[in-house]
Design an enzyme around this catalytic site. Sequence first.
Site, PDB file in Angstrom:
ATOM      1  CG  ASP A   1     110.462 140.760  75.016  1.00 58.22           C
ATOM      2  OD1 ASP A   1     111.182 140.135  75.803  1.00 58.22           O
ATOM      3  OD2 ASP A   1     109.944 141.939  74.945  1.00 58.22           O
TER       4      ASP A   1
ATOM      5  CD  GLU B   1     106.348 144.702  74.691  1.00 57.09           C
ATOM      6  OE1 GLU B   1     105.786 145.369  75.610  1.00 57.09           O
ATOM      7  OE2 GLU B   1     107.342 144.572  74.719  1.00 57.09           O
TER       8      GLU B   1
ATOM      9  CG  ASP C   1     108.549 136.784  76.455  1.00 56.04           C
ATOM     10  OD1 ASP C   1     108.076 137.541  75.731  1.00 56.04           O
ATOM     11  OD2 ASP C   1     109.472 136.995  77.033  1.00 56.04           O
TER      12      ASP C   1
ATOM     13  CG  ASP D   1     111.966 145.258  74.940  1.00 54.56           C
ATOM     14  OD1 ASP D   1     112.431 146.108  74.935  1.00 54.56           O
ATOM     15  OD2 ASP D   1     110.863 144.977  75.382  1.00 54.56           O
TER      16      ASP D   1
ATOM     17  CG  HIS E   1     108.628 148.661  78.215  1.00 56.31           C
ATOM     18  ND1 HIS E   1     108.730 147.606  78.818  1.00 56.31           N
ATOM     19  CD2 HIS E   1     108.778 149.630  78.830  1.00 56.31           C
ATOM     20  CE1 HIS E   1     109.430 147.595  79.934  1.00 56.31           C
ATOM     21  NE2 HIS E   1     109.280 149.216  80.108  1.00 56.31           N
TER      22      HIS E   1
END
Length: 339
Positions: A124, A126, A224, A288, A283
């Site tokens: 995941d 960022e 993603d 996550d 986040h």
Amino acid sequence: MEEQKENRPQAAPNEAPAPPAPAACPPGRQHCRISDQETNGKNSTASSNDFSDPVYKEIAITNGYINRMTRDELRSKLAEFKLETRGVKDVLKKRLKNYYKKQKLMQKEPINGDSYYDYICIVDFEATCEEGNPPEFVHEIIEFPIVLLNTHTLEIEDTFQQYVKPEINPKLSNFCISLTGITQDIVDKADTFPQVLQNVIEWMRQRELGTKYSYSMLTDGSWDMSKFLNIQCRISRIKYPSFAKKWINIRKSYGNFYKVPRSQTKLTIMLEKLGMNYDGRPHSGLDDSKNIARIAIRMLQDGCELRVNERMHAGQLMTVSSSAPLEGAPAPQMPRYRN
């Protein structure tokens, strides 16, 4: 990074007599390929003649009993079989139906558990962002986490996390810092994406993924891989890595398995419906990913066989059919630089 993702799942008792108790669930993996049509005993992968077998009639009768159970009765029966009792009523019914179905089918013909992935790698990202998510803004990956889920033990076996220095927008917005908790100092000291990707590949090789052990990538949504990684590879002038060309979109899997609309497949809602709370900092890419792994574990326990359902082809997002052969991702290799 849920703020920047779109939610795109596609198409995807009164007192009741208790059905006969099946044999105790065997240790290890608790999932098998099953149909979502428990209520009429149909399985789309089998021929219609298969359902003349009495076992499917037993399953259909059992499903009728389960449909008439109250939530307390469902929880009591699940506890009797030492299964998870948390979740909304529909989730509990699905869990119990799949348990009975698995037991009945295993009695008829033992399931070969060796054909499933040994590991699932949950990712995941960022990425850089601005308030309001303006369409012209170019997102760059600033955190690359991986959570390694062992599908035999149903436990998180290892994690990877590295931050990434952005190139196009090297200065993070206040909104991005507040949302992700990633500070300017962290990214200033980080490696650029090609070096981080090389570190990721070396980490995966050390765990013998794609060589000794089969594995699949898994993400929370399509973005993603189809957006963040795709754009980042272009920015960094490298080809898209082969190990990430196919993945499990858990939002799509969750929606199809539990029969819920796309509005109920956001990370926090999936956790809530399964009777769990978010653990960690929202986040944070690593936190996550850990929470997504918790959802994956619960789905595997509930009888879902998480399968690759999306892929990249010629730079475009494509759907993978549920009838496609179960294939693990290739051994990770560093992609070549673009000309």
